[in-house]
Scaffold this motif. Structure first.
Motif, PDB file in Angstrom:
ATOM      1  N   UNK A 130      38.620 -13.915 -13.281  1.00  0.00           N
ATOM      2  CA  UNK A 130      38.835 -12.104 -12.745  1.00  0.00           C
ATOM      3  C   UNK A 130      39.351 -11.833 -12.528  1.00  0.00           C
ATOM      4  N   UNK A 131      40.830 -12.420 -12.136  1.00  0.00           N
ATOM      5  CA  UNK A 131      41.892 -11.445 -12.337  1.00  0.00           C
ATOM      6  C   UNK A 131      42.428 -11.222 -10.742  1.00  0.00           C
ATOM      7  N   UNK A 132      41.369 -11.147  -9.504  1.00  0.00           N
ATOM      8  CA  UNK A 132      41.100 -11.080  -8.322  1.00  0.00           C
ATOM      9  C   UNK A 132      42.951 -11.783  -7.729  1.00  0.00           C
ATOM     10  N   UNK A 133      42.800 -10.631  -6.532  1.00  0.00           N
ATOM     11  CA  UNK A 133      43.798 -11.164  -5.604  1.00  0.00           C
ATOM     12  C   UNK A 133      43.515 -10.055  -4.123  1.00  0.00           C
ATOM     13  N   UNK A 134      44.582 -11.038  -3.109  1.00  0.00           N
ATOM     14  CA  UNK A 134      43.247  -9.719  -1.704  1.00  0.00           C
ATOM     15  C   UNK A 134      45.295 -10.437  -0.805  1.00  0.00           C
ATOM     16  N   UNK A 135      44.777  -9.366   0.184  1.00  0.00           N
ATOM     17  CA  UNK A 135      46.088  -9.733   1.605  1.00  0.00           C
ATOM     18  C   UNK A 135      46.157 -10.905   1.964  1.00  0.00           C
ATOM     19  N   UNK A 163      53.111 -10.947  -1.346  1.00  0.00           N
ATOM     20  CA  UNK A 163      53.559 -10.694   0.333  1.00  0.00           C
ATOM     21  C   UNK A 163      51.832 -11.134   1.290  1.00  0.00           C
ATOM     22  N   UNK A 164      50.853 -11.729   1.069  1.00  0.00           N
ATOM     23  CA  UNK A 164      50.016 -10.987   1.322  1.00  0.00           C
ATOM     24  C   UNK A 164      49.273 -13.358   2.246  1.00  0.00           C
ATOM     25  N   UNK A 165      48.936 -13.478   2.855  1.00  0.00           N
ATOM     26  CA  UNK A 165      48.778 -14.812   3.616  1.00  0.00           C
ATOM     27  C   UNK A 165      47.911 -15.153   3.522  1.00  0.00           C
ATOM     28  N   UNK A 166      48.011 -16.742   3.844  1.00  0.00           N
ATOM     29  CA  UNK A 166      45.978 -17.355   4.224  1.00  0.00           C
ATOM     30  C   UNK A 166      46.075 -17.999   4.968  1.00  0.00           C
ATOM     31  N   UNK A 167      44.383 -17.780   5.497  1.00  0.00           N
ATOM     32  CA  UNK A 167      44.817 -19.509   6.559  1.00  0.00           C
ATOM     33  C   UNK A 167      44.212 -20.265   5.716  1.00  0.00           C
ATOM     34  N   UNK A 168      44.043 -21.189   6.176  1.00  0.00           N
ATOM     35  CA  UNK A 168      43.596 -22.904   6.113  1.00  0.00           C
ATOM     36  C   UNK A 168      43.226 -23.312   7.602  1.00  0.00           C
ATOM     37  N   UNK A 169      41.697 -23.758   7.785  1.00  0.00           N
ATOM     38  CA  UNK A 169      41.495 -24.426   9.195  1.00  0.00           C
ATOM     39  C   UNK A 169      40.271 -25.809   8.615  1.00  0.00           C
ATOM     40  N   UNK A 170      41.097 -26.760   9.624  1.00  0.00           N
ATOM     41  CA  UNK A 170      40.406 -27.799   8.242  1.00  0.00           C
ATOM     42  C   UNK A 170      40.635 -29.081   9.688  1.00  0.00           C
ATOM     43  N   UNK A 171      40.532 -29.967   9.533  1.00  0.00           N
ATOM     44  CA  UNK A 171      40.262 -31.397  10.361  1.00  0.00           C
ATOM     45  C   UNK A 171      41.446 -32.686   9.943  1.00  0.00           C
ATOM     46  N   UNK A 172      42.096 -33.159  10.965  1.00  0.00           N
ATOM     47  CA  UNK A 172      43.114 -33.525  10.694  1.00  0.00           C
ATOM     48  C   UNK A 172      42.112 -35.222  10.025  1.00  0.00           C
ATOM     49  N   UNK A 248      49.960 -19.321   5.756  1.00  0.00           N
ATOM     50  CA  UNK A 248      50.751 -19.760   4.862  1.00  0.00           C
ATOM     51  C   UNK A 248      51.075 -18.925   3.881  1.00  0.00           C
ATOM     52  N   UNK A 249      52.227 -17.591   3.200  1.00  0.00           N
ATOM     53  CA  UNK A 249      52.493 -16.859   2.545  1.00  0.00           C
ATOM     54  C   UNK A 249      53.322 -16.502   1.088  1.00  0.00           C
ATOM     55  N   UNK A 250      52.279 -15.498   0.362  1.00  0.00           N
ATOM     56  CA  UNK A 250      52.717 -15.748  -0.356  1.00  0.00           C
ATOM     57  C   UNK A 250      54.325 -14.652  -0.690  1.00  0.00           C
ATOM     58  N   UNK A 251      54.909 -15.465  -1.907  1.00  0.00           N
ATOM     59  CA  UNK A 251      55.866 -14.622  -1.979  1.00  0.00           C
ATOM     60  C   UNK A 251      56.302 -13.570  -2.095  1.00  0.00           C
ATOM     61  N   UNK A 252      56.651 -12.104  -1.999  1.00  0.00           N
ATOM     62  CA  UNK A 252      57.084 -10.539  -2.028  1.00  0.00           C
ATOM     63  C   UNK A 252      57.511 -10.093  -3.585  1.00  0.00           C
TER      64      UNK A 252
END
Length: 252
Positions: A130-135, A163-172, A248-252
């Motif tokens: 659907x072409x969605x994007x988020x900060x 320029x946006x960021x993603x947070x990932x939380x998980x288990x090693x 992790x950051x997306x390039x601007x």
């Protein structure tokens, strides 16, 4: 006896119907701090603070409602334990889950709190189409439950604005996590229902970071989270052997 797959789960390569069925069966308990999701309620303050502080520093924001004008995606949102506080911080929140029961629980609770959250029954792939994007994209305690990690993270990376960021939380994936997060949490302490996690799906930080990098994201932070049995609470730490979060950051 095992639960059957949830017939309402979106038919997407990254969606594991058996995992969706597992959490759908517990959907009514999301907001019970003493129920099956009690560990998440305990974990919530430390991850909320980490998300808030990291996002504020990244976007140069401050104040009581610092994130007005920014869009946030809570993918695999469950009952909305992160979606609601993120909305109160000013984000325009879209929250997606592959379990329709989770979404209904989340919508009911948000309405009772007077919060406007765009809850959707869907998947990462459907958002990409659907072409969605988020900060900001929150990917918290989800990746260890997907059917195809590579395809899933590839879709999630496309959802992050330049320029946006993603947070990932998980288990090693360590012997320590097997002992504490699987055997200890599920079978000895009974913090979680037996079978909640599959240790074979736990993910080493190097594997997660490599997949994020392959999909165009730059990993900026790897943060350990540890349980403090003396204070019966979670805290940020240098120990990534069990729980950890990656930014992790997306390039601007």
């Amino acid at each position: 006896m095992t639960e059957s797959a949830d017939p309402s789960a979106p038919a997407r390569p990254s969606v594991d119907p058996a995992e969706i069925a597992k959490f759908s069966a517990m959907a009514a308990e999301w907001w019970d701090p003493t129920g099956k999701f009690a560990p998440l309620h305990k974990f919530n303050p430390v991850r909320l603070s980490f998300i808030r502080d990291t996002a504020a520093a990244h976007f140069g924001k401050s104040g009581l409602v610092p994130f007005e004008g920014l869009r946030l995606l809570d993918i695999g949102c469950g009952g909305g334990l992160l979606s609601e506080p993120m909305t109160r911080l000013g984000f325009a929140v879209t929250a997606v889950d592959a379990s329709v029961k989770n979404i209904k629980t989340a919508m009911t609770h948000a309405t009772a709190q007077g919060l406007s959250i765009d809850y959707r029954h869907g998947s990462a792939e459907s958002l990409v189409e659907s072409g969605e994007q988020f900060d900001v994209v929150l990917n918290m305690e989800v990746v260890e439950h997907v059917a195809d990690l590579s395809l899933y993270l590839a879709a999630c990376a496309k959802l992050v604005k330049p320029g946006g960021i993603m947070f990932v939380a998980t288990l090693n994936k360590t012997l320590k996590s097997l002992a504490l997060a699987k055997i200890g949490a599920e079978y000895i302490l009974r913090w979680l229902p037996p079978g909640t996690h599959d240790w074979s799906r736990f993910i080493e930080p190097k594997t997660l970071k490599a997949l994020l990098t392959e999909n165009g994201l730059s990993v900026t932070t790897t943060q350990g989270v540890s349980f403090d049995p003396l204070n019966w609470s979670w805290r940020l730490s240098s120990d990534t052997d069990v729980n950890y979060m990656v930014v992790a950051e997306q390039a601007r």
